[in-house]
Structure formats: C-alpha cells, structure tokens
Write an enzyme that holds these catalytic residues in place. Structure first.
Site, mmCIF file in Angstrom:
data_model
loop_
_atom_site.group_PDB
_atom_site.id
_atom_site.type_symbol
_atom_site.label_atom_id
_atom_site.label_comp_id
_atom_site.label_asym_id
_atom_site.label_seq_id
_atom_site.Cartn_x
_atom_site.Cartn_y
_atom_site.Cartn_z
ATOM 1 N N LYS A 169 -21.767 -59.958 -38.014
ATOM 2 C CA LYS A 169 -22.806 -60.871 -38.084
ATOM 3 C C LYS A 169 -23.666 -60.510 -39.027
ATOM 4 O O LYS A 169 -24.318 -61.771 -39.714
ATOM 5 C CB LYS A 169 -23.500 -60.736 -36.696
ATOM 6 C CG LYS A 169 -25.091 -61.082 -36.655
ATOM 7 C CD LYS A 169 -26.009 -60.617 -35.296
ATOM 8 C CE LYS A 169 -26.436 -59.442 -35.305
ATOM 9 N NZ LYS A 169 -27.628 -59.236 -35.624
ATOM 10 N N ASN A 170 -24.207 -59.397 -39.446
ATOM 11 C CA ASN A 170 -25.229 -58.920 -40.380
ATOM 12 C C ASN A 170 -24.770 -59.076 -42.003
ATOM 13 O O ASN A 170 -25.669 -59.118 -42.678
ATOM 14 C CB ASN A 170 -25.611 -57.594 -40.243
ATOM 15 C CG ASN A 170 -26.625 -57.508 -38.611
ATOM 16 O OD1 ASN A 170 -26.841 -58.795 -38.400
ATOM 17 N ND2 ASN A 170 -26.680 -56.197 -38.415
ATOM 18 N N CYS A 176 -40.910 -57.844 -32.758
ATOM 19 C CA CYS A 176 -39.747 -57.991 -32.014
ATOM 20 C C CYS A 176 -39.499 -56.984 -30.921
ATOM 21 O O CYS A 176 -40.236 -55.864 -31.182
ATOM 22 C CB CYS A 176 -38.408 -58.443 -32.618
ATOM 23 S SG CYS A 176 -37.551 -56.996 -32.938
ATOM 24 N N ARG A 200 -41.526 -54.505 -37.315
ATOM 25 C CA ARG A 200 -40.511 -54.955 -38.407
ATOM 26 C C ARG A 200 -41.171 -55.968 -39.315
ATOM 27 O O ARG A 200 -41.013 -57.230 -39.249
ATOM 28 C CB ARG A 200 -39.523 -55.823 -37.554
ATOM 29 C CG ARG A 200 -38.469 -54.966 -36.692
ATOM 30 C CD ARG A 200 -37.357 -55.566 -36.229
ATOM 31 N NE ARG A 200 -36.210 -55.780 -37.205
ATOM 32 C CZ ARG A 200 -35.159 -56.529 -36.624
ATOM 33 N NH1 ARG A 200 -35.054 -56.800 -35.441
ATOM 34 N NH2 ARG A 200 -34.237 -56.645 -37.561
ATOM 35 N N ASP A 240 -27.915 -49.419 -34.833
ATOM 36 C CA ASP A 240 -27.500 -50.526 -34.279
ATOM 37 C C ASP A 240 -26.370 -49.812 -33.204
ATOM 38 O O ASP A 240 -25.637 -50.686 -32.339
ATOM 39 C CB ASP A 240 -26.710 -51.588 -35.041
ATOM 40 C CG ASP A 240 -27.876 -52.289 -35.694
ATOM 41 O OD1 ASP A 240 -28.984 -52.354 -35.397
ATOM 42 O OD2 ASP A 240 -27.455 -53.288 -36.719
ATOM 43 N N ARG A 267 -25.967 -63.297 -28.972
ATOM 44 C CA ARG A 267 -26.521 -63.372 -30.430
ATOM 45 C C ARG A 267 -25.402 -62.462 -31.330
ATOM 46 O O ARG A 267 -25.635 -62.876 -32.508
ATOM 47 C CB ARG A 267 -27.983 -62.508 -30.569
ATOM 48 C CG ARG A 267 -29.002 -63.635 -29.795
ATOM 49 C CD ARG A 267 -30.306 -63.009 -29.831
ATOM 50 N NE ARG A 267 -30.526 -63.181 -31.157
ATOM 51 C CZ ARG A 267 -31.739 -62.599 -31.987
ATOM 52 N NH1 ARG A 267 -32.754 -62.330 -31.155
ATOM 53 N NH2 ARG A 267 -31.868 -62.613 -33.103
#
Ligand code: EPU
Length: 421
Positions: free
Chosen positions: A22-23, A120, A125, A308, A400
């Site tokens: 994803k990233n 968030c 952030r 993460d 997500r």
C-alpha cells in the site's frame, strides 16, 4: 456496518501470498502525474486507500482504471488533456496520503491546491516538512481556506534538511525535485523501502535520483519524464502481520512473495520470541514455539522496528510468557488498540509512550472496535488466539490496508468470516 467474526483456537498452517505494498502504491500512483501518457502498474493491492488515490487523480482529470478478470492487480493512470491541479477536502479527509499529489502537481503544472490533512487517530501528523522542502525548491506556499496553495514557474534545485524523518515528506519533495532545474540534495531522509521503490519508478521514468534508501538523496532535475510500467514491491507490513498470525496461533506458515531484507527488524524480533524463521524459495517460513517469549520493542524509522507493526506485536505479547515493554516513538497516540485488547482480557498498562504488557494465560473473545488500520489487525490477531468469539467492528479501517485479509487467514485454517451489515 460490516464486521469480522473470528472464532479463536485454530493453528494456522499452509502458504499465503503477500499483496503489493500500500505505502509504495500510493506515492507511485501520484507520480504518474509527472509524465504525459499512460502508466501501467502491476501488483497494485485492491484496497480502499488505493481506490481513494485513483479518485483523487480522477477528479483532476487523469484517466484511471483497474483491470478486471484475472488481472485485478493492474491499474492504469493516463495523463492526457488538461489537469485541474486540486485535491479536495472530501477526499483528503478520508486519506491523508492524498497530500502526495502536492509535489508532482507543483513540479509539473506550476500550481497545486491541496486540502490540508487534519489530525488523525494516531497523532497530529503535520505536513510542515513537506512544505519546508517545497519552499526550499522555490515554491510559493500559502494556506487559505484549509488548503495549501503552492505555485512555482519552475522549481529550482536546492538543499533540504528535514528536521523530522518523514516518509511521505521525503517522497513528496523527491517527486518535486525530479523536474526542478538543477541539483537538489535532500538530507535526513526516510530510508524506508517504499521511498527506494518510488525512486526506482521515477528513475525508470527518466529521473536522475541517487541515494534513495540512505539518508541523503541527490536529484539532478530533468526537463521531462516518460510514463512507466512497473510491478509494485510486496507489502512488508502485511507480510509481518501474517507472520505474527502464524506465531500467535502456534502455527507453521510459509509467507510467500516477500523481500527478506525489508523484513529484517520483524524477523529478528520474532526470532527473539522463540519462533523459528527460515528463508525458503519464494518466502519465509514461520514456525511458532510452544511458548512465546516476551520481548521489548521500540519503534523507529527504517531500519528500526516499524511503527506499523507495533500493534500486531503487542497482540502477540498479550499471550507471551513474561512482561514486555513496548515504546512507540514515531506517533504520539498509537495505543488505541490497548483498551480494546483489555476487553479481551489482556494485561497492559500505558505509561506515556510506553506500554507494559504482562502476558496472560488466555485471551477471551469479545466484541471490539477497530480504531485505525494496524489496531484493527492486532484485534484480528488477538481474536485468532482468543477462546470463543471475537467480533471486530468498524472494519473499514482494515479494508484501507489489507487485501482480503480474512480470506487469506481462512485459507490457512482460521475460523474467520465477514458479516455484512
Ligand atoms: N511529521 C512532522 N512533520 C511532517 C511530517 C511528519 O512532524 O511534515 C512527524 C509525524 O507527525 C510523525 C513522524 O513525523 O510523528 C513520522 O511521520 P511520517 O511523515 O514518516 O508518516 P507518514 O509519511 O505520514 C507513512 C506511512 C504510515 C507510517 C509512517 C511511519 C504512508 C502512506 N503512510 O506515514 O503508514 O506509519 O509513514 O512509518 O506511507 C499505515 O500504513 O498504517 C500508516 C500509518
């Protein structure tokens, strides 16, 4: 709202294949803006965040699409005709990584209007470092009506020393610098594999970037770039999550399509817990020990232990033999999974940025609430181990960032299903 129902107590066994990262996919899709024509990406995970990025590009006037049938991992982005260089609040508020269009837009079209992402669930952030970098390359930046407006006739190479190591900040400024006039030197850069992967793609497009993957990146600007075809690297965090799934269930799983070097901090930590990890052709095999040993963890920028993976490792530590100290050093509020793990019988005390986890003999299934992407993953992992039924609600967070996680776990023998609302 959909929920995931897990009945714990099944050891996971078999093989599982990791999806694209994803990233890495998010900045790479944004980088399509840097060239006219059609770019084609393979191994793009089918995730809500990727769909949001495609929407952001679509609202600007890019052609976007995902192939159907056998090749749903293929996404195309074409840049033809006029581009409206704006990322609206409605999309940015659902995914802060939308801000990754800022660098490419100002570099290529001389103008960008991008909604400021708010705070968030895991922390404030800010994006001050993205803006500092763009300013150093000559962009004029104004904040109005909740939007960042950046303009520049043509960016000029410059030196940027990031005050904070930032992944998307490094990516944004790198994407801007590739079309700037002259040489840019970015210092104190993020060294994550996803930054390196973005540089690989940009270089394939004709950029001249050196040093990505180290803390100093040097970029010699070029006048134009070409569209690209590229297969995105595997997701190291999904891989790590599946490895912990094997560990927490007393399982034996071959996790396929991984880059072992990218997983080193996770592999080392899992070995400390007593797991046996071996590299086999095409993957890493994780065999759980009969008793999980407690380990201490401090999250850090790559090549440290990834933030993460903090929530997932904490899930594992809830059933370890002994006490584990987990320090979160990247985000100020990334312990939202703790109260939910308490509901399952975990013994965790938070002291500032540190969680002290005392392993318990057993977790018990409970209804729990996902609060962010990785927190959701830790609850699913705890559910795989717990006695009885765990219901994880608000799983849009999970969607997500994990492609069909429940199907992958089910194929390994988990009793897990998605219940439609
Ligand atoms: N920071 C600033 N100013 C900035 C930018 C960042 O102070 O201008 C601070 C942040 O507040 C944070 C730290 O720097 O405390 C690191 O944040 P970073 O900018 O590196 O995070 P990010 O780029 O917004 C990416 C990943 C995250 C991952 C972090 C850290 C993407 C799209 N997102 O976020 O992924 O946690 O790096 O590795 O690449 C996830 O996938 O679950 C996720 C949250």
């Amino acid at each position: 709202m959909d929920k995931i129902v897990v009945k714990g107590g099944h050891s996971l066994k078999g093989e599982v294949t990791v999806s694209g990262a994803k990233n890495a996919a998010l900045p790479i899709l944004a980088s399509a803006l840097l060239a006219d024509g059609k770019s084609v990406y393979r191994n793009v995970p089918d995730l809500a965040d990727v769909t949001t990025m495609l929407k952001v590009l679509g609202t600007m006037g890019c052609g976007t699409g995902r192939l159907t049938g056998e090749r749903t991992d293929v996404c195309e982005v074409s840049v033809e005709g006029p581009i409206h260089p704006e990322a609206p609040y409605d999309l940015v508020k659902t995914m802060r990584a939308s801000v990754l269009v800022l660098g490419p837009l100002v570099a290529r079209f001389g103008r960008a209007r991008v909604s400021m992402p708010g705070g968030c669930a895991i922390g404030a952030r800010p994006i001050d470092q993205h803006l500092k970098g763009l300013k150093a390359l000559g962009a004029d930046i104004h904040l109005t009506e909740g939007y960042v407006e950046a303009t520049a006739k043509r960016l000029k190479g410059g030196t940027v020393n990031f005050d904070v190591i930032t992944v998307t900040g490094t990516e944004n400024v790198m994407m801007a610098a590739v079309l700037a006039q002259g040489r840019s030197v970015l210092e104190n850069c993020a060294r994550e594999p996803e930054v390196e992967e973005l540089a690989r793609v940009l270089n394939k497009m004709g950029a001249r970037i050196q040093g990505a993957g180290t803390s100093v990146i040097t970029i010699d600007g070029v006048d134009g770039l070409n569209p690209v075809e590229h297969a995105i690297l595997p997701d190291r965090i999904e891989a790590g999550t599946l490895m912990v799934a094997a560990a927490i269930t007393g399982g034996d799983v071959l996790v396929r399509r991984v880059v072992p070097e990218h997983l080193e901090p996770i592999i080392l930590k899992l070995r400390e817990t007593g797991c046996t990890l071996t590299t086999e052709e095409g993957g890493i095999r994780v065999k759980a020990p009969s008793v999980i040993h407690s380990v201490d963890v401090k999250t850090a920028e790559h090549p440290g232990f990834p933030t993460d993976m903090q929530a997932q490792l904490m899930g594992l530590m809830t059933v370890a033999d002994g006490t584990s100290v987990i320090s979160e050093r990247i985000f100020e509020n990334r312990f939202m999974h703790v109260p939910e793990l308490h509901r399952m019988g975990a013994d965790i005390t938070i002291q500032g940025h540190t969680a002290v986890v005392k392993g318990v003999r057993a977790l018990s299934g409970a209804p729990v609430m996902a609060t962010d992407l990785r927190a959701s993953a830790s609850l699913v992992l705890a559910g795989l181990r717990a006695e009885g039924k765990t219901e994880v609600q608000r799983i849009y967070h999970l969607d997500r960032g994990y492609e069909r996680l429940e199907r992958k776990l089910r194929d390994l023998g988990a009793d897990i299903s998605r219940v439609k609302a």
